[in-house]
Scaffold this motif. Structure first.
Motif, short mmCIF file in Angstrom:
data_model
loop_
_atom_site.label_atom_id
_atom_site.label_comp_id
_atom_site.label_asym_id
_atom_site.label_seq_id
_atom_site.Cartn_x
_atom_site.Cartn_y
_atom_site.Cartn_z
N PHE A 190 0.84 -1.20 0.00
CA PHE A 190 0.00 0.00 0.00
C PHE A 190 0.87 1.24 0.00
O PHE A 190 2.08 1.19 0.27
N ASP A 191 0.25 2.38 -0.33
CA ASP A 191 1.03 3.59 -0.55
C ASP A 191 1.03 4.49 0.69
O ASP A 191 0.44 4.18 1.73
N ALA A 192 1.70 5.64 0.55
CA ALA A 192 1.88 6.53 1.70
C ALA A 192 0.57 7.15 2.16
O ALA A 192 0.37 7.35 3.37
N ALA A 193 -0.32 7.46 1.23
CA ALA A 193 -1.61 8.03 1.63
C ALA A 193 -2.39 7.04 2.48
O ALA A 193 -3.00 7.41 3.50
N GLU A 194 -2.37 5.77 2.10
CA GLU A 194 -3.05 4.75 2.88
C GLU A 194 -2.35 4.54 4.22
O GLU A 194 -3.01 4.34 5.26
N ALA A 195 -1.02 4.62 4.22
CA ALA A 195 -0.29 4.49 5.48
C ALA A 195 -0.69 5.58 6.47
O ALA A 195 -0.82 5.34 7.68
N ALA A 196 -0.92 6.79 5.96
CA ALA A 196 -1.37 7.88 6.83
C ALA A 196 -2.81 7.64 7.30
O ALA A 196 -3.15 7.88 8.46
N ARG A 197 -3.65 7.15 6.41
CA ARG A 197 -5.06 6.92 6.77
C ARG A 197 -5.20 5.91 7.89
O ARG A 197 -6.05 6.07 8.78
N ILE A 198 -4.37 4.87 7.88
CA ILE A 198 -4.52 3.80 8.87
C ILE A 198 -3.70 4.03 10.14
O ILE A 198 -3.76 3.22 11.07
N GLY A 199 -2.92 5.12 10.19
CA GLY A 199 -2.17 5.43 11.39
C GLY A 199 -0.76 4.89 11.43
O GLY A 199 -0.09 4.99 12.46
N LEU A 200 -0.28 4.34 10.32
CA LEU A 200 1.09 3.85 10.29
C LEU A 200 2.08 5.01 10.26
O LEU A 200 3.14 4.96 10.89
N VAL A 201 1.75 6.05 9.50
CA VAL A 201 2.55 7.28 9.51
C VAL A 201 1.64 8.45 9.89
O VAL A 201 0.42 8.36 9.80
N THR A 202 2.27 9.52 10.31
CA THR A 202 1.53 10.70 10.75
C THR A 202 0.99 11.49 9.56
O THR A 202 -0.15 11.98 9.58
N ALA A 203 1.84 11.64 8.55
CA ALA A 203 1.46 12.45 7.39
C ALA A 203 2.26 12.00 6.18
O ALA A 203 3.37 11.48 6.30
N ALA A 204 1.67 12.22 5.00
CA ALA A 204 2.34 11.90 3.74
C ALA A 204 2.22 13.11 2.82
O ALA A 204 1.25 13.87 2.87
N GLY A 205 3.23 13.29 1.99
CA GLY A 205 3.22 14.40 1.05
C GLY A 205 4.19 14.16 -0.07
O GLY A 205 4.94 13.18 -0.07
N GLU A 206 4.19 15.05 -1.05
CA GLU A 206 5.10 14.92 -2.18
C GLU A 206 6.55 14.93 -1.72
O GLU A 206 7.40 14.21 -2.25
N ASP A 207 6.83 15.75 -0.71
CA ASP A 207 8.20 15.92 -0.20
C ASP A 207 8.18 15.70 1.31
O ASP A 207 7.60 16.49 2.05
N ALA A 208 8.83 14.65 1.77
CA ALA A 208 8.84 14.34 3.20
C ALA A 208 9.48 15.46 4.01
O ALA A 208 9.06 15.75 5.14
N ASP A 209 10.49 16.11 3.46
CA ASP A 209 11.14 17.19 4.19
C ASP A 209 10.21 18.38 4.38
O ASP A 209 10.23 19.04 5.42
N ALA A 210 9.39 18.66 3.38
CA ALA A 210 8.41 19.74 3.52
C ALA A 210 7.38 19.40 4.59
O ALA A 210 6.95 20.27 5.35
#
Length: 244
Positions: free
Chosen positions: A155-175
């Motif tokens: 699964f992708d970063a947006a889904e990882a954020a939705r399920i609570g695996l990561v806090t946030a996802a975006g085009e640029d992780a540093d941003a």
């Protein structure tokens, strides 16, 4: 040769997993070196927070099947991240698999770029995400955990954020991380340590209750005939015998 790269800037220490030729797999040496680096961060008054990241295109491919850490060592590392009196922030710009997801679960905050992908691949080699469940299950959406634990789907970063695996996802992780790190730099060391203690109390309760049983389960599964077939198939780049 070091497999964890350290740098420091304005109160933030960055620890980068640096074994890209092994896809930053969790080998016994990498786990030991990361534990030592985290210990030094916890003892250094100049460290306000820790960023955990990676070199190469993979954050971590999970346990190194050729030189795996003992389950006790992985449990100790995950607990160390949770208990560290400094916030630990994951920065993910590549792929994360299996045991590497445990590192994300142990971190306080995690940001991923849209290039990142994730998968709990344990079931596909005949084992279970046992030890890494200690920090993960208290944080993950239960229905999503059931789906991805049982199927091994990517699964992708947006889904990882939705399920609570990561806090946030975006085009640029540093941003994504820029305001987070600014906030941590503006926060007092005492305030951060005590607030983290509040936030991690339930996760540590899970460690106290379940660590011994899950460590034993992991050891039993990895020594089983199905796990030997699954790991051999993985290394030989073929389907294991149970695939239909």
């Amino acid at each position: 040769m070091s497999v964890v790269r350290r740098s420091h800037e304005r109160g933030i220490t960055t620890l980068a997993l640096d074994a890209p030729e092994r896809r930053n797999a969790l080998s016994a040496p990498l786990v030991g070196e990361l534990a030592d680096a985290l210990k030094r961060c916890g003892e250094d008054d100049d460290v306000r927070a820790v960023v955990l990241t990676h070199t190469g295109t993979t954050f971590s491919a999970g346990a190194d099947l050729r030189d795996p850490p003992h389950p006790d060592a992985l449990v100790a590392l995950l607990r160390q991240i949770v208990e560290l009196p400094r916030p630990v922030v994951a920065r993910v710009t590549g792929h994360v698999r299996a045991g590497g997801l445990g590192l994300l679960g142990a971190c306080d905050i995690a940001a991923a770029s849209h290039d990142a992908t994730f998968a709990f691949t344990e079931v596909r080699i005949g084992v279970a995400p046992a030890v890494i469940s200690l920090p993960l299950l208290p944080r993950l959406d239960p229905r999503a955990a059931a789906r991805y634990y049982l199927t091994g789907e990517r699964f992708d970063a947006a889904e990882a954020a939705r399920i609570g695996l990561v806090t946030a996802a975006g085009e640029d992780a540093d941003a994504v991380l820029a305001p987070v790190l600014d906030g941590l730099r503006r926060s007092s060391p005492q305030g951060l340590a005590e607030t983290k203690r509040l936030l991690t109390a339930k996760v540590l309760d899970t460690f106290d209750r379940d660590a011994a049983g899950l460590t034993a389960l992991s050891a039993r599964l990895f020594s089983s005939a199905q796990a030997r077939e699954g790991m051999t198939a993985f290394l030989e780049r073929r389907d294991p015998s149970w695939v239909r």
